[in-house]
Motif scaffolding. Structure first.
Motif, PDB file in Angstrom:
ATOM      1  N   SER A   1       0.834  -1.206   0.000  1.00  0.00           N
ATOM      2  CA  SER A   1       0.000   0.000   0.000  1.00  0.00           C
ATOM      3  C   SER A   1       0.869   1.256   0.000  1.00  0.00           C
ATOM      4  O   SER A   1       0.552   2.242  -0.667  1.00  0.00           O
TER       5      SER A   1
ATOM      6  N   THR B   1       1.045   4.135  -3.028  1.00  0.00           N
ATOM      7  CA  THR B   1       0.824   5.569  -2.802  1.00  0.00           C
ATOM      8  C   THR B   1       2.081   6.389  -3.121  1.00  0.00           C
ATOM      9  O   THR B   1       1.970   7.572  -3.461  1.00  0.00           O
TER      10      THR B   1
ATOM     11  N   ALA C   1       0.457   9.780  -5.494  1.00  0.00           N
ATOM     12  CA  ALA C   1      -0.017  10.387  -4.240  1.00  0.00           C
ATOM     13  C   ALA C   1      -1.497  10.736  -4.294  1.00  0.00           C
ATOM     14  O   ALA C   1      -2.131  10.926  -3.253  1.00  0.00           O
TER      15      ALA C   1
ATOM     16  N   ILE D   1      -3.869   8.901  -4.769  1.00  0.00           N
ATOM     17  CA  ILE D   1      -4.670   7.806  -4.200  1.00  0.00           C
ATOM     18  C   ILE D   1      -5.250   8.213  -2.856  1.00  0.00           C
ATOM     19  O   ILE D   1      -6.329   7.774  -2.489  1.00  0.00           O
TER      20      ILE D   1
ATOM     21  N   VAL E   1       1.666  12.594   1.278  1.00  0.00           N
ATOM     22  CA  VAL E   1       0.991  11.310   1.465  1.00  0.00           C
ATOM     23  C   VAL E   1       0.611  11.220   2.941  1.00  0.00           C
ATOM     24  O   VAL E   1       1.481  11.259   3.814  1.00  0.00           O
TER      25      VAL E   1
ATOM     26  N   GLY F   1      -7.321   6.822   1.144  1.00  0.00           N
ATOM     27  CA  GLY F   1      -7.370   6.036  -0.084  1.00  0.00           C
ATOM     28  C   GLY F   1      -7.389   4.540   0.177  1.00  0.00           C
ATOM     29  O   GLY F   1      -8.269   3.827  -0.296  1.00  0.00           O
TER      30      GLY F   1
ATOM     31  N   THR G   1     -10.681   5.423  -6.302  1.00  0.00           N
ATOM     32  CA  THR G   1      -9.477   4.928  -5.625  1.00  0.00           C
ATOM     33  C   THR G   1      -9.031   3.608  -6.229  1.00  0.00           C
ATOM     34  O   THR G   1      -7.837   3.373  -6.438  1.00  0.00           O
TER      35      THR G   1
ATOM     36  N   ALA H   1      -5.403   3.157  -7.817  1.00  0.00           N
ATOM     37  CA  ALA H   1      -4.508   2.203  -7.153  1.00  0.00           C
ATOM     38  C   ALA H   1      -4.162   1.030  -8.069  1.00  0.00           C
ATOM     39  O   ALA H   1      -3.025   0.544  -8.065  1.00  0.00           O
TER      40      ALA H   1
END
Length: 306
Positions: free
Chosen positions: A4, A8, A12, A14, A145, A166, A249, A253
């Protein structure tokens, strides 16, 4: 959690990561490690300084937000020393300004005051901090982030706030004996000789760094076909995710994950791999279904694949 964070780091937009889990499982250590691993960034885009632009490169910012932080410390305020000493109204940047271009980490975010969390999430979404107080009107970039961690046993985060993160992951204390022994060995090796430990892992770190750099470069060219977008939408409908933030998202992602994999296109498999992280915190609690949200998502994926 590592996946994860990598996702990210690639994109960023996300919206950061919420990490639930036991105390002492290395949550903050993992975030600090990623921030330290990333290449230096131009000083002009790191943090925010009230004055002349800085030159050269600096390390990616990593800012801890303490639970007791006031709103002035978070968003910034009037520089009282300059105001009283020379009568000049000047802005004193806060934690959001310092985090620009890097990571903002909040441990036990579920214990943070709601109005501070609201403010953080709004700035994280817009990428800009606006301060209007004491005759000051300042607008500055605040792109970072956002990573929050917390133990659900110590208080839950409001659903509407949790939905703004996110991705969401769970970190549990490992129960495998070999894993625990390996963790102890690595901690001991680092404490005895940090330099030797860093040298041992430098090659692996460089490999990860190159992977992130390649993914960032490939990201703009990766498209999602209408079939893959439809698959993401059907999944969100199947699990009952509120609103469209889940689909957005999931799309971002999955694209970042495909970029990390060096994949030429984003596929349904990328959607399926990232779906538990992107959707598990967006599901309504079903009183008739005691299974966890991750299990519900996995079950929906199986039904869509059938």
């Amino acid at each position: 959690m590592k996946l994860s964070l990598l996702v990210t780091a690639v994109d960023a937009r996300i919206g950061g990561v919420m990490v639930f889990g036991d105390r002492g499982t290395g949550k903050s250590t993992a975030v600090r490690a990623l921030a330290a691993l990333l290449p230096p960034i131009p000083a002009a885009s790191a943090g925010y300084q009230d004055g002349s632009p800085r030159k050269g490169n600096v390390a990616v910012p990593f800012v801890d937000l303490p639970l007791g932080a006031t709103e002035d410390r978070v968003v910034g305020a009037l520089d009282l020393e300059r105001a009283l000493g020379s009568g000049i109204k000047a802005f004193e940047p806060g934690l959001l300004a310092r985090a620009n271009g890097g990571f903002l980490y909040i441990d036990e975010v579920n214990l943070l005051e709601d109005h501070i969390v609201d403010l953080l999430l709004d700035v994280a979404a817009s990428g800009e901090n606006v301060v209007e107080r004491e005759g000051l009107s300042v607008r500055h970039p605040a792109r970072f982030v956002l990573v929050g961690s917390g133990n659900p046993e110590e208080g839950e985060l409001r659903p509407q706030l949790l939905d703004r993160f996110g991705l969401s992951v769970e970190v549990r204390t490992p129960q495998d004996l070999n894993q625990r022994v390996e963790i102890l060995k690595r901690c001991d090796a680092f404490e005895r000789s940090p330099e030797d430990f860093a040298a041992t892992w430098r090659r692996a770190e460089r490999k990860t760094l190159k992977r992130i750099a390649r993914a960032r470069e490939a990201l703009p060219a990766l498209a999602l076909s209408e079939d893959v977008l439809a698959y993401a939408a059907r999944l969100c409908i199947a699990v009952g995710a509120d609103g469209l933030r889940g689909e957005l998202t999931l799309m971002r992602a999955a694209r970042a994950l495909a970029a990390l994999d060096d994949a030429p296109v984003v596929t349904a498999q990328h959607i399926a791999r990232i779906a538990p992280m992107a959707l598990r915190h967006r599901l309504r609690r079903n009183v008739l279904d005691e299974t966890g949200s991750t299990v519900r998502i996995e079950r929906a994926l199986q039904e869509l694949a059938a």
